[in-house]
Design an enzyme around this catalytic site. Structure first.
Site, PDB file in Angstrom:
ATOM      1  N   ARG A  57       1.199  16.218   4.682  1.00 13.28           N
ATOM      2  CA  ARG A  57       0.730  14.958   5.251  1.00 13.28           C
ATOM      3  C   ARG A  57       0.685  15.116   6.769  1.00 13.28           C
ATOM      4  O   ARG A  57       1.685  15.493   7.386  1.00 13.28           O
ATOM      5  CB  ARG A  57       1.650  13.804   4.857  1.00 13.28           C
ATOM      6  CG  ARG A  57       1.742  13.587   3.353  1.00 13.28           C
ATOM      7  CD  ARG A  57       2.815  12.561   3.013  1.00 13.28           C
ATOM      8  NE  ARG A  57       2.468  11.238   3.493  1.00 13.28           N
ATOM      9  CZ  ARG A  57       1.957  10.273   2.732  1.00 13.28           C
ATOM     10  NH1 ARG A  57       1.730  10.492   1.448  1.00 13.28           N
ATOM     11  NH2 ARG A  57       1.674   9.090   3.232  1.00 13.28           N
ATOM     12  N   CYS A 103       6.048  -2.170   9.469  1.00 15.98           N
ATOM     13  CA  CYS A 103       5.766  -0.813   9.959  1.00 15.98           C
ATOM     14  C   CYS A 103       6.231  -0.643  11.393  1.00 15.98           C
ATOM     15  O   CYS A 103       6.698   0.424  11.778  1.00 15.98           O
ATOM     16  CB  CYS A 103       4.276  -0.540   9.845  1.00 15.98           C
ATOM     17  SG  CYS A 103       3.764   1.125  10.283  1.00 15.98           S
ATOM     18  N   SER A 134      -3.742   0.365   1.781  1.00 18.20           N
ATOM     19  CA  SER A 134      -2.538  -0.463   1.849  1.00 18.20           C
ATOM     20  C   SER A 134      -2.911  -1.935   1.736  1.00 18.20           C
ATOM     21  O   SER A 134      -3.780  -2.415   2.463  1.00 18.20           O
ATOM     22  CB  SER A 134      -1.807  -0.219   3.166  1.00 18.20           C
ATOM     23  OG  SER A 134      -1.455   1.141   3.288  1.00 18.20           O
ATOM     24  N   LYS A 189      -6.569   4.043  -5.085  1.00 18.38           N
ATOM     25  CA  LYS A 189      -5.151   3.702  -5.090  1.00 18.38           C
ATOM     26  C   LYS A 189      -4.874   2.579  -4.093  1.00 18.38           C
ATOM     27  O   LYS A 189      -5.331   2.628  -2.950  1.00 18.38           O
ATOM     28  CB  LYS A 189      -4.310   4.927  -4.756  1.00 18.38           C
ATOM     29  CG  LYS A 189      -4.394   6.012  -5.820  1.00 18.38           C
ATOM     30  CD  LYS A 189      -3.477   7.183  -5.521  1.00 18.38           C
ATOM     31  CE  LYS A 189      -3.550   8.227  -6.637  1.00 18.38           C
ATOM     32  NZ  LYS A 189      -2.653   9.385  -6.376  1.00 18.38           N
ATOM     33  N   MET A 240      11.831   0.635   1.750  1.00 18.09           N
ATOM     34  CA  MET A 240      12.601   1.766   2.265  1.00 18.09           C
ATOM     35  C   MET A 240      13.043   1.480   3.699  1.00 18.09           C
ATOM     36  O   MET A 240      12.319   0.838   4.447  1.00 18.09           O
ATOM     37  CB  MET A 240      11.753   3.042   2.260  1.00 18.09           C
ATOM     38  CG  MET A 240      11.145   3.370   0.908  1.00 18.09           C
ATOM     39  SD  MET A 240      10.070   4.813   1.027  1.00 18.09           S
ATOM     40  CE  MET A 240       9.274   4.754  -0.573  1.00 18.09           C
ATOM     41  N   ARG A 256       6.419  17.781  -0.673  1.00 13.89           N
ATOM     42  CA  ARG A 256       5.735  17.243   0.493  1.00 13.89           C
ATOM     43  C   ARG A 256       6.386  17.666   1.805  1.00 13.89           C
ATOM     44  O   ARG A 256       7.601  17.688   1.921  1.00 13.89           O
ATOM     45  CB  ARG A 256       5.716  15.710   0.421  1.00 13.89           C
ATOM     46  CG  ARG A 256       4.831  15.183  -0.676  1.00 13.89           C
ATOM     47  CD  ARG A 256       5.247  13.789  -1.097  1.00 13.89           C
ATOM     48  NE  ARG A 256       4.319  13.233  -2.084  1.00 13.89           N
ATOM     49  CZ  ARG A 256       4.281  13.611  -3.358  1.00 13.89           C
ATOM     50  NH1 ARG A 256       5.125  14.525  -3.802  1.00 13.89           N
ATOM     51  NH2 ARG A 256       3.416  13.081  -4.183  1.00 13.89           N
ATOM     52  N   LEU A 257       5.529  17.949   2.767  1.00 12.83           N
ATOM     53  CA  LEU A 257       5.945  18.161   4.148  1.00 12.83           C
ATOM     54  C   LEU A 257       5.110  17.240   5.028  1.00 12.83           C
ATOM     55  O   LEU A 257       4.000  16.855   4.653  1.00 12.83           O
ATOM     56  CB  LEU A 257       5.738  19.619   4.571  1.00 12.83           C
ATOM     57  CG  LEU A 257       6.508  20.681   3.787  1.00 12.83           C
ATOM     58  CD1 LEU A 257       6.054  22.072   4.215  1.00 12.83           C
ATOM     59  CD2 LEU A 257       8.015  20.530   3.986  1.00 12.83           C
ATOM     60  N   CYS A 289      11.629  16.058   5.260  1.00 12.10           N
ATOM     61  CA  CYS A 289      11.985  14.926   4.397  1.00 12.10           C
ATOM     62  C   CYS A 289      11.657  13.649   5.134  1.00 12.10           C
ATOM     63  O   CYS A 289      12.010  13.491   6.311  1.00 12.10           O
ATOM     64  CB  CYS A 289      13.471  14.956   4.042  1.00 12.10           C
ATOM     65  SG  CYS A 289      14.038  13.523   3.068  1.00 12.10           S
ATOM     66  N   ASP A 347       5.399 -29.750  -7.512  1.00 14.07           N
ATOM     67  CA  ASP A 347       4.283 -28.964  -8.018  1.00 14.07           C
ATOM     68  C   ASP A 347       4.741 -27.893  -9.001  1.00 14.07           C
ATOM     69  O   ASP A 347       4.091 -27.634 -10.010  1.00 14.07           O
ATOM     70  CB  ASP A 347       3.540 -28.310  -6.854  1.00 14.07           C
ATOM     71  CG  ASP A 347       2.392 -27.432  -7.312  1.00 14.07           C
ATOM     72  OD1 ASP A 347       1.471 -27.955  -7.959  1.00 14.07           O
ATOM     73  OD2 ASP A 347       2.425 -26.225  -7.036  1.00 14.07           O
TER      74      ASP A 347
END
Length: 610
Positions: free
Chosen positions: A60, A74, A165, A202, A236, A304-305, A316, A580
């Site tokens: 990535r 974010c 997103s 996605k 996270m 993943r890197l 990580c 309601d």
């Protein structure tokens, strides 16, 4: 397509493999034929294999720290200090590192940000990556706001996969989260991706208790007739997002909620390196998945890197150790030296991340400085069954009024209230006047000893409605508390108490509606001043006697006029929202006894109801 100019161009270098003609790639020189033979015959690169045997074939790359949204999950509340442009990877440096990793065995590259599509050379980068032999997949994670316009060019350049997103299907919530408009642009981008043949498209949704877990079923419905892969991501922790365990909605909780609606939900087999646990509703065109980084980590199969926009390698996502590849590149390191730096970092990768408890205490970059995923909005927290107000700090909300939150099924959401801030200004347009006089009266002339007036103050000399001029009043800290009751009846009361209403958590919705109502008071009550609220809390207490819900709201401001109307509006809107939520169970619900309990800080003195 314009590209960024390189700040540094290293001299040609080679790996010293004989028997082949060298090939110039970026600022490195490779003997491609011989290297390909070695790739085909030797095991997976030792430089990308860690001490636990995990092979890292997925890279990535963050192309920028900048973004055209200001998402609260974010970016930390106080903002981030962006890296100077000269310290970010140039176009050639990005491509040089990408080529090096692909030669070692990486076959998938995802471009992230910030927002990668705001980078001017994005098409050039993708087109150059497409030329790399051995690279099977080029993906982009985007917020989707410019996707409709850019997607034809991206597809032509060679883009294979899209992650978009989208954390809410409610326009006002979207604006609240992102601090920007753009909901409809993102939805158009999703439709455009489907139209252009991306399958699946996605959609990433970070699920946050008290904010959007009530939309789980709405997101699943999207997969019925569209080739979407909706991925629900557990919240996270990252620097600035104030980790709190109560905000995380676990995979199992989400799954249980969805299975209540679709009990025949079936799991879809996947590759062992997939991060998402995939499911499908039989008969639906698309599917859904859960990324369970917190409750059920997938560290054992991680492949993943990550390379940050300033050129640091992170092995990580949750680790705080990084190594600068940019500095090595610019200092003239050879390919072999770079590989040894990469190999050493990969070799130090731990067996698994630190776990929720330890991660919450660790220092790590804000997500926008690592690479865009969608993580946390600092939202409402606490237990709605308790009456203690919350002290959670949230930035200003969307200016638009949200639709009723009671229309979608809530799945055990438990928000409780919030401290709220706004940037609204005071608007003072008229004087306090007697209806029969053209002379403005002072506060001492119109006020009685109990702080009330003998005259209506919201009228001008002709008796027409007019705002009160508060410009001469002192700025003080002012608070007000109001309350109201909703007599639910035994059936609705028991369902609310057990959180068994079909629409979801009635108390959570009512509390959120009350908070939003307080902020919208000046829009709803014509002659109210727009106030910067320092704090708002809404609590609801259930009383067995008479099957009653008692709603209480407290508002605070630092200004020249009080917040009685804000407190009363909060109570009124909260009681209406509760009505309601319950009206399908009983029409015999009574809203009653809405009143001011107390006020402090005004020049007319304090008030306390008897």
């Amino acid at each position: 397509m314009a590209t960024e100019s390189a700040d540094f161009v290293a001299p040609g270098r080679s790996l010293h493999i004989s028997g082949t003609d060298p090939e110039k790639v970026g600022d490195l020189t490779f003997h491609s034929d011989r290297r390909q033979v070695l790739k085909d015959t030797l095991p997976f690169s030792s430089f990308l294999t860690d001490s636990f045997g995990r092979r890292h074939n997925y890279l990535r790359i963050s192309l920028t720290e900048r973004c055209n949204l200001r998402c609260q999950y974010c970016m930390p509340e106080e903002g981030v200090k962006l890296t100077p442009r000269s310290q970010l990877l140039t176009t050639e440096e990005v491509l040089t590192l990408a080529r090096l990793f692909v030669l070692e065995g990486v076959n998938k590259i995802r471009l992230t940000g910030g927002e990668p599509l705001i980078r001017k050379d994005i098409l050039h980068i993708i087109a150059e990556l497409r030329k790399l032999e051995g690279l099977k997949t080029i993906a982009v994670t985007t917020n989707g706001t410019t996707l409709t316009r850019q997607l034809p060019g991206l597809q032509k350049a060679g883009l294979d996969l899209l992650n978009i997103s989208m954390d809410s299907l409610v326009p006002a919530k979207f604006e609240f989260i992102t601090r920007r408009k753009g909901f409809h642009k993102v939805m158009e981008g999703i439709e455009k991706a489907i139209e252009m043949g991306y399958n699946p498209v996605k959609v990433n949704c970070v699920v946050m208790r008290g904010l959007n877990e009530d939309e789980l079923l709405d997101f699943v419905h999207l997969t019925e007739k569209k080739p979407l892969d909706v991925r629900f991501i557990e919240y996270m922790p990252f620097d600035g997002n104030r980790w709190n365990f109560k905000k995380m909605v676990s995979y199992q909780e989400m799954l249980d909620c969805i299975k209540q609606k679709w009990p025949n939900l079936e799991q879809v087999p996947g590759d062992e390196t997939n991060t998402a646990k995939a499911f499908r509703v039989p008969g639906f065109q698309g599917q859904l998945g859960f990324i369970t980084s917190m409750s059920e980590h997938f560290c054992g199969t991680c492949n993943r890197l990550r390379i940050t926009a300033d050129g640091n390698l992170k092995v990580c996502l949750f680790g705080n150790s990084e190594v600068s590849l940019r500095d090595r590149l610019r200092s003239g390191a050879s390919e072999e030296e770079l590989l040894h730096v990469i190999g050493a970092a990969v070799g130090r990768k731990k067996k698994q991340h630190a776990g929720m408890l330890n991660l919450s205490q660790m220092k790590n970059r804000p997500m926008i400085l690592i690479g865009k995923g969608n993580w946390l909005l600092q939202a409402f927290r606490g237990n709605p069954r308790q009456t203690a107000p919350l002290i959670q700090h949230i930035d200003s909300a969307a200016s638009a009024t949200t639709r009723s939150l009671g229309n979608s099924a809530l799945c055990n959401s438990k928000p409780s209230g919030s401290v709220l801030h706004s940037v609204r200004q005071f608007h003072c347009e008229s004087y306090k006047c007697r209806p029969d006089s053209k002379v403005p009266l002072s506060g001492s002339q119109i006020s009685n000893l109990d702080g009330t007036s003998d005259r209506l103050t919201h009228t001008d000399t002709q008796g027409k409605a007019s705002m009160v001029n508060v410009g001469s009043k002192a700025v003080t800290c002012r608070t007000a508390t109001a309350c109201g009751k909703v007599i639910l009846g035994p059936k609705a009361f028991n369902l609310v108490r057990a959180n068994q209403l079909a629409k979801g958590d009635a108390l959570a919705v009512a509390q959120l509606a009350g908070i939003m109502g307080a902020k919208q008071t000046s829009s709803l009550i014509p002659l109210c001043h727009a106030l910067p609220l320092d704090h708002t809390s809404v609590t609801i207490e259930l009383l067995e006697k008479r099957h009653t819900a008692v709603v209480k709201a407290t508002c605070q401001t630092t200004g020249r006029t009080g917040v009685e109307m804000e407190a009363l509006t909060a109570v009124t809107v909260a009681t209406l929202a509760l009505y309601d939520m319950c009206k399908s169970v009983s029409r015999d619900i009574v809203i009653t006894d809405i009143k001011l309990l107390s006020k402090t800080g005004g020049q007319g003195g304090d008030f306390q109801a008897s």
